[in-house]
Scaffold this motif. Structure first.
Motif, PDB file in Angstrom:
ATOM      1  N   VAL A   1      12.979   1.158  49.075  1.00 54.44           N
ATOM      2  CA  VAL A   1      13.327   0.547  47.757  1.00 54.44           C
ATOM      3  C   VAL A   1      11.793   0.665  46.925  1.00 54.44           C
ATOM      4  O   VAL A   1      11.617   0.897  45.791  1.00 54.44           O
ATOM      5  CB  VAL A   1      13.659  -0.654  47.590  1.00 54.44           C
ATOM      6  CG1 VAL A   1      12.911  -1.718  48.088  1.00 54.44           C
ATOM      7  CG2 VAL A   1      14.186  -1.153  46.221  1.00 54.44           C
ATOM      8  N   ALA A   2      10.603   0.417  47.644  1.00 55.95           N
ATOM      9  CA  ALA A   2       9.418   0.478  47.093  1.00 55.95           C
ATOM     10  C   ALA A   2       8.938   2.001  46.540  1.00 55.95           C
ATOM     11  O   ALA A   2       8.616   2.144  45.438  1.00 55.95           O
ATOM     12  CB  ALA A   2       8.140   0.152  47.968  1.00 55.95           C
ATOM     13  N   THR A   3       9.378   2.661  47.270  1.00 53.79           N
ATOM     14  CA  THR A   3       9.079   4.239  46.953  1.00 53.79           C
ATOM     15  C   THR A   3       9.940   4.625  45.749  1.00 53.79           C
ATOM     16  O   THR A   3       9.848   5.416  44.803  1.00 53.79           O
ATOM     17  CB  THR A   3       8.847   5.405  48.035  1.00 53.79           C
ATOM     18  OG1 THR A   3      10.203   5.345  48.661  1.00 53.79           O
ATOM     19  CG2 THR A   3       7.741   5.111  48.923  1.00 53.79           C
ATOM     20  N   LEU A   4      11.261   4.040  45.912  1.00 52.66           N
ATOM     21  CA  LEU A   4      12.565   4.288  44.750  1.00 52.66           C
ATOM     22  C   LEU A   4      11.901   3.904  43.559  1.00 52.66           C
ATOM     23  O   LEU A   4      11.834   4.392  42.506  1.00 52.66           O
ATOM     24  CB  LEU A   4      13.373   3.783  45.346  1.00 52.66           C
ATOM     25  CG  LEU A   4      14.766   3.688  44.168  1.00 52.66           C
ATOM     26  CD1 LEU A   4      15.195   5.295  43.892  1.00 52.66           C
ATOM     27  CD2 LEU A   4      16.108   3.016  44.658  1.00 52.66           C
ATOM     28  N   ALA A   5      11.502   2.603  43.518  1.00 46.19           N
ATOM     29  CA  ALA A   5      10.738   1.895  42.492  1.00 46.19           C
ATOM     30  C   ALA A   5       9.726   2.892  41.696  1.00 46.19           C
ATOM     31  O   ALA A   5       9.706   2.999  40.367  1.00 46.19           O
ATOM     32  CB  ALA A   5      10.154   0.452  42.444  1.00 46.19           C
ATOM     33  N   ARG A   6       8.720   3.144  42.487  1.00 49.30           N
ATOM     34  CA  ARG A   6       7.801   4.008  41.946  1.00 49.30           C
ATOM     35  C   ARG A   6       8.107   5.426  41.355  1.00 49.30           C
ATOM     36  O   ARG A   6       7.806   5.823  40.393  1.00 49.30           O
ATOM     37  CB  ARG A   6       6.735   4.612  43.087  1.00 49.30           C
ATOM     38  CG  ARG A   6       5.488   5.395  42.790  1.00 49.30           C
ATOM     39  CD  ARG A   6       5.356   6.171  44.278  1.00 49.30           C
ATOM     40  NE  ARG A   6       6.074   7.102  44.589  1.00 49.30           N
ATOM     41  CZ  ARG A   6       6.014   7.381  45.895  1.00 49.30           C
ATOM     42  NH1 ARG A   6       5.176   7.260  46.934  1.00 49.30           N
ATOM     43  NH2 ARG A   6       7.200   8.368  46.125  1.00 49.30           N
ATOM     44  N   ASP A   7       9.256   6.060  42.219  1.00 50.45           N
ATOM     45  CA  ASP A   7       9.734   7.528  41.790  1.00 50.45           C
ATOM     46  C   ASP A   7      10.367   6.958  40.281  1.00 50.45           C
ATOM     47  O   ASP A   7      10.300   8.011  39.233  1.00 50.45           O
ATOM     48  CB  ASP A   7      10.633   8.107  42.804  1.00 50.45           C
ATOM     49  CG  ASP A   7       9.746   8.419  43.935  1.00 50.45           C
ATOM     50  OD1 ASP A   7       8.347   8.659  43.572  1.00 50.45           O
ATOM     51  OD2 ASP A   7      10.428   8.595  45.012  1.00 50.45           O
ATOM     52  N   LEU A   8      11.160   6.095  40.154  1.00 49.12           N
ATOM     53  CA  LEU A   8      12.122   5.791  38.850  1.00 49.12           C
ATOM     54  C   LEU A   8      11.037   5.665  37.628  1.00 49.12           C
ATOM     55  O   LEU A   8      11.432   6.249  36.723  1.00 49.12           O
ATOM     56  CB  LEU A   8      12.872   4.612  38.945  1.00 49.12           C
ATOM     57  CG  LEU A   8      13.892   4.592  39.938  1.00 49.12           C
ATOM     58  CD1 LEU A   8      14.797   3.434  40.148  1.00 49.12           C
ATOM     59  CD2 LEU A   8      14.935   5.562  39.919  1.00 49.12           C
ATOM     60  N   ALA A   9       9.867   4.923  37.846  1.00 47.84           N
ATOM     61  CA  ALA A   9       8.873   4.908  36.887  1.00 47.84           C
ATOM     62  C   ALA A   9       8.503   6.035  36.369  1.00 47.84           C
ATOM     63  O   ALA A   9       7.688   6.280  35.319  1.00 47.84           O
ATOM     64  CB  ALA A   9       7.734   3.908  37.536  1.00 47.84           C
ATOM     65  N   ALA A  10       8.193   7.051  37.461  1.00 46.87           N
ATOM     66  CA  ALA A  10       7.813   8.274  36.922  1.00 46.87           C
ATOM     67  C   ALA A  10       8.823   9.383  36.397  1.00 46.87           C
ATOM     68  O   ALA A  10       8.414  10.298  35.800  1.00 46.87           O
ATOM     69  CB  ALA A  10       7.302   9.163  38.349  1.00 46.87           C
ATOM     70  N   MET A  11       9.956   8.609  36.005  1.00 42.88           N
ATOM     71  CA  MET A  11      10.963   9.677  35.319  1.00 42.88           C
ATOM     72  C   MET A  11      11.533   8.941  34.152  1.00 42.88           C
ATOM     73  O   MET A  11      12.831   8.414  34.117  1.00 42.88           O
ATOM     74  CB  MET A  11      12.099  10.002  36.222  1.00 42.88           C
ATOM     75  CG  MET A  11      11.627  10.744  37.636  1.00 42.88           C
ATOM     76  SD  MET A  11      13.045  11.262  38.539  1.00 42.88           S
ATOM     77  CE  MET A  11      13.508   9.885  39.300  1.00 42.88           C
ATOM     78  N   PRO A  12      10.579   8.646  32.987  1.00 40.48           N
ATOM     79  CA  PRO A  12      11.135   7.923  31.902  1.00 40.48           C
ATOM     80  C   PRO A  12      12.181   8.433  30.989  1.00 40.48           C
ATOM     81  O   PRO A  12      12.865   7.618  30.328  1.00 40.48           O
ATOM     82  CB  PRO A  12       9.742   7.719  30.988  1.00 40.48           C
ATOM     83  CG  PRO A  12       8.978   8.949  31.757  1.00 40.48           C
ATOM     84  CD  PRO A  12       9.270   9.012  33.040  1.00 40.48           C
ATOM     85  N   SER A  13      12.472   9.729  31.150  1.00 41.21           N
ATOM     86  CA  SER A  13      13.565  10.421  30.254  1.00 41.21           C
ATOM     87  C   SER A  13      14.908  10.206  30.976  1.00 41.21           C
ATOM     88  O   SER A  13      15.868  10.249  30.409  1.00 41.21           O
ATOM     89  CB  SER A  13      13.240  11.731  30.542  1.00 41.21           C
ATOM     90  OG  SER A  13      12.179  12.117  29.641  1.00 41.21           O
ATOM     91  N   LEU A  14      14.826   9.510  32.263  1.00 36.96           N
ATOM     92  CA  LEU A  14      16.185   9.199  32.859  1.00 36.96           C
ATOM     93  C   LEU A  14      16.240   7.666  33.177  1.00 36.96           C
ATOM     94  O   LEU A  14      15.454   7.023  33.602  1.00 36.96           O
ATOM     95  CB  LEU A  14      16.178  10.117  34.341  1.00 36.96           C
ATOM     96  CG  LEU A  14      16.011  11.565  34.356  1.00 36.96           C
ATOM     97  CD1 LEU A  14      15.656  11.902  35.472  1.00 36.96           C
ATOM     98  CD2 LEU A  14      17.484  11.956  34.167  1.00 36.96           C
ATOM     99  N   ARG A  15      17.299   7.215  32.795  1.00 34.12           N
ATOM    100  CA  ARG A  15      17.724   5.677  32.943  1.00 34.12           C
ATOM    101  C   ARG A  15      18.551   5.389  34.030  1.00 34.12           C
ATOM    102  O   ARG A  15      19.544   5.970  33.937  1.00 34.12           O
ATOM    103  CB  ARG A  15      18.445   5.233  31.460  1.00 34.12           C
ATOM    104  CG  ARG A  15      18.564   3.513  31.448  1.00 34.12           C
ATOM    105  CD  ARG A  15      18.798   3.323  29.775  1.00 34.12           C
ATOM    106  NE  ARG A  15      20.266   3.890  29.651  1.00 34.12           N
ATOM    107  CZ  ARG A  15      21.348   3.229  29.808  1.00 34.12           C
ATOM    108  NH1 ARG A  15      21.266   1.962  30.263  1.00 34.12           N
ATOM    109  NH2 ARG A  15      22.326   3.836  29.271  1.00 34.12           N
ATOM    110  N   ALA A  16      17.928   4.498  34.675  1.00 33.63           N
ATOM    111  CA  ALA A  16      19.017   4.041  35.899  1.00 33.63           C
ATOM    112  C   ALA A  16      20.135   3.239  35.331  1.00 33.63           C
ATOM    113  O   ALA A  16      20.071   2.196  34.635  1.00 33.63           O
ATOM    114  CB  ALA A  16      18.097   2.988  36.681  1.00 33.63           C
TER     115      ALA A  16
END
Length: 378
Positions: A335-350
C-alpha cells in the motif's frame, strides 16, 4: 487459529497468530485506508474479500534441513537448523497431503540437505503448488546435478505414492545466496505446466510462474477486476505485469481487444498456452516486454497494472497519467508504493477500493483500486 509451533516459539512467521480473524481484517482495512486517505480522500471502500483463517495456502516453500536420511521440511532457526513444519495449519489439505510422501522420498534417497552455515549439501528447498483440481507441481531446488539421476529413477515411486502430481522439475541453484531458485530448470515429467482453474478461466502455471498464494481470494480479485472492466465497457484493455495472464484472460470478451505485457518469457508462454487451450474469447495477445516501457497498439481505454512490491514507478505513472486510458485498475501488494504511485497520477481519481486478505495471520494484504480519468491528457 491455534498453532503449537507458534506457542512453542519454533516459528513466528504468523505475527498475528491469536488475534481474532475479524479484528485482523478490520485492522488491515483501517491501515490501508489511513495510508491512502491523503492521496485518495474520496475513495469508496467495498467490503473486503475474506479468506479462510487457516488452510488457505496453495503453495509451500519448504526449506530442507536436518540430515541425509532424517530431513526436516519447513524453515531454519537462527542457527541454521531445520524446523519441521509439515503439520502447519496454513496449507490446503491437498497440499499438506504431499509432504509425507515427499519427506519419505528425500529420506530414502539420502539426499543431503543444504547446510547454510557450513555451505555444504545438495537439496535446498522443496517447492510445491496445489491446484483447485487437486493436482500438484513439485520442484526440487538442488545445488548441483549430483542427485539428479537418483531423483529421475525414483520418479515412478513418487508418482505411485502421489498420483495427483502432474509436474516435477529440478532447479539448479549452485550459489550461496538468499534467493529461492537458480537460473536452470530441468523438467523431469512430460507435462511442464499445472492447470489452475480460477472461475471460468484455466491458467497454466509453469515452474517459475507467479500465482497468488490464496486461490479463494485470487478468484475474488479476478471477479472484482472483471466487474470493473465490464462496467467501464472498454474496447481495448492492456494488462501490464500480466504474468500468466490472470487479469487478461478474465477480461477477454467478444468485441474487446486485450493485450498482456510481461517481462518473463516463460510466463508469456504459459499465458499463450492457456489462451490456446481455452475457449474463444475475442482478440487476446501476450507480449514479452518491460511493462514500464513497452507500448503496443492499439492504445488502451483501460489499463490493469499488477506490479511487484516496488510499484509501477515514476515513468509508468507519468505515462498512465498522460495516456488515453479512461480507467486504470491497480492491484497492489504494497500500500505504501500504491499511495506513492497514485500521487503521481493526478489526472486519475481513485473511485473505489477493496482489500483482499491473501495472508491471514500476517499483516500482509492485497488492495485493488479503480481509477477514473478526470482531466484530459494534454
Amino acid at each position: 487459529m491455534q498453532c503449537d509451533h507458534f506457542d512453542a516459539g519454533r516459528c513466528r512467521s504468523c505475527t498475528l497468530m491469536g488475534v481474532p480473524y475479524a479484528q485482523q481484517l478490520a485492522d488491515k482495512e483501517r491501515r490501508v485506508a489511513d495510508v491512502l486517505a491523503p492521496v485518495a480522500p474520496d475513495l469508496l471502500w467495498v467490503d473486503p474479500a475474506r479468506s479462510p483463517a487457516s488452510h488457505y495456502r496453495n503453495k509451500a516453500k519448504l526449506v530442507v534441513g536436518g540430515t541425509a536420511g532424517h530431513p526436516t521440511l519447513g524453515i531454519l532457526d537462527h542457527r541454521g537448523r531445520g524446523i519441521d513444519l509439515r503439520d502447519c495449519g496454513l496449507y490446503e489439505p491437498g497440499l499438506a497431503a504431499t509432504f509425507g510422501p515427499l519427506h519419505d522420498l528425500v529420506a530414502r534417497l539420502g539426499l543431503e540437505p543444504y547446510d547454510v552455515p557450513a555451505r555444504r549439501g545438495e537439496l535446498k528447498y522443496l517447492l510445491v503448488t496445489h491446484s483447485p483440481g487437486g493436482e500438484q507441481l513439485v520442484r526440487f531446488v538442488l545445488r548441483s546435478q549430483r542427485h539428479l539421476a537418483a531423483i529421475r529413477a525414483a520418479l515412478p515411486t513418487l508418482l505411485h505414492a502421489l498420483p495427483s502430481v502432474r509436474v516435477v522439475t529440478a532447479n539448479l541453484h549452485p550459489e550461496h545466496k538468499a534467493v529461492l531458485e537458480g537460473d536452470t530448470e530441468i523438467a523431469l515429467t512430460p507435462q511442464t505446466s499445472l492447470p489452475m482453474t480460477v472461475g471460468d478461466v484455466t491458467l497454466q502455471l509453469g515452474p517459475r510462474s507467479f500465482f497468488q498464494t490464496n486461490t479463494t481470494v485470487a478468484a475474488a480479485l479476478y471477479r472484482q477486476a472483471l466487474d470493473w472492466v465490464d462496467a467501464a465497457a472498454p474496447t481495448v484493455v492492456w494488462d501490464l505485469y500480466c504474468g500468466v495472464g490472470g487479469f487478461a484472460l478474465h477480461a477477454a470478451a467478444p468485441g474487446r481487444t486485450v493485450v498482456g505485457v510481461e517481462t518473463s518469457s516463460d510466463a508469456v508462454a504459459a499465458a499463450r498456452r492457456a489462451l490456446a487451450e481455452g475457449p474463444d474469447a475475442g482478440h487476446v495477445e501476450f507480449v514479452v516486454g518491460d511493462a514500464t516501457t513497452t507500448t503496443v497498439e492499439p492504445a488502451p481505454d483501460l489499463v490493469v497494472v499488477n506490479p511487484p512490491r516496488r510499484g509501477i514507478g515514476p515513468d509508468l505513472a507519468a505515462w498512465l497519467d498522460a495516456s488515453p486510458a479512461r480507467h486504470v485498475i491497480y492491484s497492489s501488494c504494497n500500500v505504501a508504493t500504491l499511495a506513492r504511485d497514485l500521487a503521481a497520477m493526478p489526472s486519475l481519481r481513485a473511485l473505489t477500493g477493496r482489500v483482499f486478505d491473501m495472508f491471514p495471520q500476517t499483516p500482509h494484504t492485497e488492495v485493488m483500486v479503480l481509477l477514473e480519468r478526470t482531466a484530459t491528457p494534454s
